[in-house]
Design a protein around this motif. Structure first.
Motif, PDB file in Angstrom:
ATOM      1  N   HIS A 101      37.526  38.873  41.494  1.00  0.00           N
ATOM      2  CA  HIS A 101      37.766  39.151  42.917  1.00  0.00           C
ATOM      3  C   HIS A 101      37.789  40.634  43.275  1.00  0.00           C
ATOM      4  O   HIS A 101      37.856  40.969  44.453  1.00  0.00           O
ATOM      5  CB  HIS A 101      39.089  38.520  43.350  1.00  0.00           C
ATOM      6  N   ALA A 102      37.757  41.507  42.300  1.00  0.00           N
ATOM      7  CA  ALA A 102      37.775  42.947  42.594  1.00  0.00           C
ATOM      8  C   ALA A 102      36.381  43.361  43.053  1.00  0.00           C
ATOM      9  O   ALA A 102      35.563  43.827  42.262  1.00  0.00           O
ATOM     10  CB  ALA A 102      38.204  43.739  41.368  1.00  0.00           C
ATOM     11  N   GLN A 103      36.122  43.123  44.328  1.00  0.00           N
ATOM     12  CA  GLN A 103      34.785  43.380  44.880  1.00  0.00           C
ATOM     13  C   GLN A 103      34.915  44.236  46.137  1.00  0.00           C
ATOM     14  O   GLN A 103      34.873  43.744  47.271  1.00  0.00           O
ATOM     15  CB  GLN A 103      34.074  42.058  45.169  1.00  0.00           C
ATOM     16  N   ASN A 104      35.054  45.537  45.924  1.00  0.00           N
ATOM     17  CA  ASN A 104      35.247  46.455  47.042  1.00  0.00           C
ATOM     18  C   ASN A 104      34.050  46.467  47.981  1.00  0.00           C
ATOM     19  O   ASN A 104      34.201  46.722  49.177  1.00  0.00           O
ATOM     20  CB  ASN A 104      35.514  47.865  46.515  1.00  0.00           C
ATOM     21  N   ASP A 105      32.868  46.180  47.433  1.00  0.00           N
ATOM     22  CA  ASP A 105      31.683  46.199  48.295  1.00  0.00           C
ATOM     23  C   ASP A 105      31.762  45.141  49.375  1.00  0.00           C
ATOM     24  O   ASP A 105      31.230  45.325  50.472  1.00  0.00           O
ATOM     25  CB  ASP A 105      30.410  46.021  47.466  1.00  0.00           C
ATOM     26  N   ALA A 106      32.414  44.014  49.111  1.00  0.00           N
ATOM     27  CA  ALA A 106      32.526  42.962  50.118  1.00  0.00           C
ATOM     28  C   ALA A 106      33.347  43.432  51.314  1.00  0.00           C
ATOM     29  O   ALA A 106      33.023  43.131  52.470  1.00  0.00           O
ATOM     30  CB  ALA A 106      33.146  41.707  49.507  1.00  0.00           C
ATOM     31  N   ILE A 107      34.405  44.195  51.045  1.00  0.00           N
ATOM     32  CA  ILE A 107      35.226  44.727  52.137  1.00  0.00           C
ATOM     33  C   ILE A 107      34.436  45.782  52.913  1.00  0.00           C
ATOM     34  O   ILE A 107      34.437  45.806  54.149  1.00  0.00           O
ATOM     35  CB  ILE A 107      36.540  45.315  51.598  1.00  0.00           C
ATOM     36  N   GLY A 108      33.738  46.656  52.176  1.00  0.00           N
ATOM     37  CA  GLY A 108      32.894  47.647  52.849  1.00  0.00           C
ATOM     38  C   GLY A 108      31.825  46.999  53.698  1.00  0.00           C
ATOM     39  O   GLY A 108      31.545  47.441  54.822  1.00  0.00           O
ATOM     40  N   ALA A 109      31.210  45.933  53.173  1.00  0.00           N
ATOM     41  CA  ALA A 109      30.171  45.225  53.918  1.00  0.00           C
ATOM     42  C   ALA A 109      30.723  44.647  55.209  1.00  0.00           C
ATOM     43  O   ALA A 109      30.094  44.739  56.278  1.00  0.00           O
ATOM     44  CB  ALA A 109      29.571  44.113  53.055  1.00  0.00           C
ATOM     45  N   PHE A 110      31.891  44.030  55.126  1.00  0.00           N
ATOM     46  CA  PHE A 110      32.507  43.457  56.331  1.00  0.00           C
ATOM     47  C   PHE A 110      32.756  44.540  57.376  1.00  0.00           C
ATOM     48  O   PHE A 110      32.419  44.370  58.554  1.00  0.00           O
ATOM     49  CB  PHE A 110      33.809  42.744  55.969  1.00  0.00           C
ATOM     50  N   LEU A 111      33.341  45.656  56.963  1.00  0.00           N
ATOM     51  CA  LEU A 111      33.614  46.744  57.908  1.00  0.00           C
ATOM     52  C   LEU A 111      32.320  47.263  58.534  1.00  0.00           C
ATOM     53  O   LEU A 111      32.256  47.532  59.740  1.00  0.00           O
ATOM     54  CB  LEU A 111      34.363  47.877  57.209  1.00  0.00           C
ATOM     55  N   TRP A 112      31.278  47.414  57.709  1.00  0.00           N
ATOM     56  CA  TRP A 112      29.985  47.873  58.240  1.00  0.00           C
ATOM     57  C   TRP A 112      29.449  46.883  59.261  1.00  0.00           C
ATOM     58  O   TRP A 112      28.962  47.280  60.325  1.00  0.00           O
ATOM     59  CB  TRP A 112      28.987  48.061  57.109  1.00  0.00           C
ATOM     60  N   GLU A 150      37.555  51.103  39.118  1.00  0.00           N
ATOM     61  CA  GLU A 150      36.600  50.089  38.667  1.00  0.00           C
ATOM     62  C   GLU A 150      36.747  48.803  39.472  1.00  0.00           C
ATOM     63  O   GLU A 150      37.858  48.426  39.853  1.00  0.00           O
ATOM     64  CB  GLU A 150      36.834  49.791  37.180  1.00  0.00           C
ATOM     65  N   ASP A 151      35.609  48.151  39.720  1.00  0.00           N
ATOM     66  CA  ASP A 151      35.642  46.835  40.359  1.00  0.00           C
ATOM     67  C   ASP A 151      34.570  45.947  39.736  1.00  0.00           C
ATOM     68  O   ASP A 151      33.790  46.385  38.889  1.00  0.00           O
ATOM     69  CB  ASP A 151      35.509  46.948  41.879  1.00  0.00           C
ATOM     70  N   ASN A 152      34.530  44.676  40.140  1.00  0.00           N
ATOM     71  CA  ASN A 152      33.565  43.730  39.582  1.00  0.00           C
ATOM     72  C   ASN A 152      32.166  43.897  40.162  1.00  0.00           C
ATOM     73  O   ASN A 152      31.207  43.338  39.619  1.00  0.00           O
ATOM     74  CB  ASN A 152      34.025  42.284  39.818  1.00  0.00           C
ATOM     75  N   GLY A 153      32.041  44.622  41.270  1.00  0.00           N
ATOM     76  CA  GLY A 153      30.735  44.899  41.842  1.00  0.00           C
ATOM     77  C   GLY A 153      30.088  43.701  42.512  1.00  0.00           C
ATOM     78  O   GLY A 153      30.639  42.598  42.583  1.00  0.00           O
ATOM     79  N   HIS A 162      31.084  51.190  40.377  1.00  0.00           N
ATOM     80  CA  HIS A 162      29.724  50.863  40.790  1.00  0.00           C
ATOM     81  C   HIS A 162      29.337  51.702  42.009  1.00  0.00           C
ATOM     82  O   HIS A 162      30.058  51.703  43.014  1.00  0.00           O
ATOM     83  CB  HIS A 162      29.610  49.384  41.174  1.00  0.00           C
ATOM     84  N   ALA A 163      28.201  52.383  41.922  1.00  0.00           N
ATOM     85  CA  ALA A 163      27.731  53.167  43.069  1.00  0.00           C
ATOM     86  C   ALA A 163      27.517  52.278  44.291  1.00  0.00           C
ATOM     87  O   ALA A 163      27.787  52.692  45.426  1.00  0.00           O
ATOM     88  CB  ALA A 163      26.441  53.895  42.708  1.00  0.00           C
ATOM     89  N   SER A 164      27.034  51.044  44.080  1.00  0.00           N
ATOM     90  CA  SER A 164      26.792  50.149  45.211  1.00  0.00           C
ATOM     91  C   SER A 164      28.089  49.760  45.904  1.00  0.00           C
ATOM     92  O   SER A 164      28.117  49.584  47.132  1.00  0.00           O
ATOM     93  CB  SER A 164      26.030  48.901  44.756  1.00  0.00           C
ATOM     94  N   SER A 165      29.176  49.639  45.151  1.00  0.00           N
ATOM     95  CA  SER A 165      30.474  49.323  45.762  1.00  0.00           C
ATOM     96  C   SER A 165      31.022  50.520  46.525  1.00  0.00           C
ATOM     97  O   SER A 165      31.491  50.392  47.662  1.00  0.00           O
ATOM     98  CB  SER A 165      31.479  48.883  44.692  1.00  0.00           C
TER      99      SER A 165
END
Length: 345
Positions: A101-112, A150-153, A162-165
């Motif tokens: 569940h450590a997926q920071n990109d999902a939160i960033g995606a939602f905000l975007w 670190e996150d799961n990406g 992860h750079a993508s996150s």
């Protein structure tokens, strides 16, 4: 090719609450925040109930678990279940199973998506409660120290930076800074991480399909970096049925890495951003080749075979394919879509 058939397929994966399941398959009949984000991208550019209701559903999900967000705006999660979950039931409830569940990109995606939705006239924000959730998600990313943690990406796998996150979070924070309070240092710290890490995805990966998100949809890197990333993806990851996610990927690996179908339209959308329209036409043909008449595009072809896996159709693959081909048909949009303002290479 009947593009509107794609919308029919996406609608079959749309729930009454407005969210989208990833696929009707047994393994993927769940709601992932990230998959909802990518599934609704075709509806971003003009006000759409499909877009707005999906975001309202995720806002309501966050309100249901606001108590958890409150805890982790002050205390960094120690265990994966403490993070904002990445995957939910069709009723938008947490699932009591171990998951990355450590997926920071999902939160960033939602905000975007929220910020860009507002910019395009979408009624994604209903009231001050939605704004409160946005503010708390920002505090959550700050508590996580997203720029160095670190996150799961995107692929929900090994924990590393992860750079993508990081890029998704930078993009998301930039997108909502006109709606709520965002400390500029939160953005600059992420930008510094990207400067040091790119064009790599992480310490262990030279390149990764997830890096395409920094070009499309986020548009947060300069042209030289974008060109390096896209060259690496094409040279190292492209295959006959799509792209592998990264070298030595073991998911559905039967002697070689699985080939993800949305790699072709995603590359096409990136070339469109870069103004490289001769490459856009090349990837149009590659994308059309993976689309069946019924538009049920699979997640991937099992590595070493010409056989799709059971996650068919995958909403994310249908969405990016539709969006790419739709933008090609709309010549005015093609002319105006590139943020890189460069001549065709």
């Amino acid at each position: 090719m009947n593009l509107e058939k794609a919308i029919e397929v996406l609608d079959q994966m749309r729930l009454p609450n407005g969210a989208y399941i990833a696929s009707p398959s047994k393994d993927y009949s769940y709601v992932w925040i990230r998959d909802v984000f990518y599934s609704t991208l075709p509806f971003l550019y003009t006000p759409s109930e499909r877009f707005e209701k999906a975001y309202h559903a995720i806002f309501d999900l966050f309100k249901r678990y606001e108590w958890k967000i409150d805890i982790h705006t002050k205390n960094k999660p120690k265990f994966l279940y403490e993070y904002i979950h990445s995957r939910y039931s069709m009723d938008l409830e947490e699932l009591n199973v171990e998951w990355g569940h450590a997926q920071n990109d999902a939160i960033g995606a939602f905000l975007w998506g929220v910020g860009e939705g507002v910019r395009h006239g979408q009624k994604v924000i209903r009231d001050k409660d939605d704004l409160r959730i946005i503010q708390k998600l920002i505090k959550y990313l700050e508590c996580l120290e997203y720029w160095q943690t670190e996150d799961n990406g995107m692929w929900e796998e090994n924990m590393e930076v992860h750079a993508s996150s990081v890029g998704a979070c930078v993009a998301g924070l930039n997108a909502v800074k006109m709606l709520v309070e965002v400390n500029p240092k939160l953005i600059s710290k992420g930008e510094e991480t990207l400067r040091l890490l790119l064009p790599r995805e992480s310490v262990t990966k030279d390149t990764d399909l997830a890096l395409l998100s920094l070009i499309f949809p986020y548009r947060i890197i300069d042209r030289p970096t974008a060109l390096m990333i896209i060259e690496n993806v094409v040279n190292d990851l492209e295959r006959s049925n799509g792209c592998i996610r990264y070298q030595h990927d073991q998911y559905y690996n039967e002697g070689s890495e699985a080939e993800w179908c949305f790699g072709f339209p995603w590359l096409g959308l990136c070339f469109m951003e870069l103004g490289m329209f001769h490459k856009v036409q090349e990837y149009r043909l590659k994308t059309e080749r993976i689309i069946s008449e019924n538009w049920e595009i699979p997640e991937l072809y099992i590595g070493g075979t010409n056989v799709p896996n059971g996650n068919t159709p995958l909403a994310w693959a249908v969405s990016l394919s539709y969006l790419f081909l739709k933008q090609i048909r709309n010549k005015d949009l093609i002319k105006n879509t590139s943020s890189y303002a460069a001549n065709e290479e």
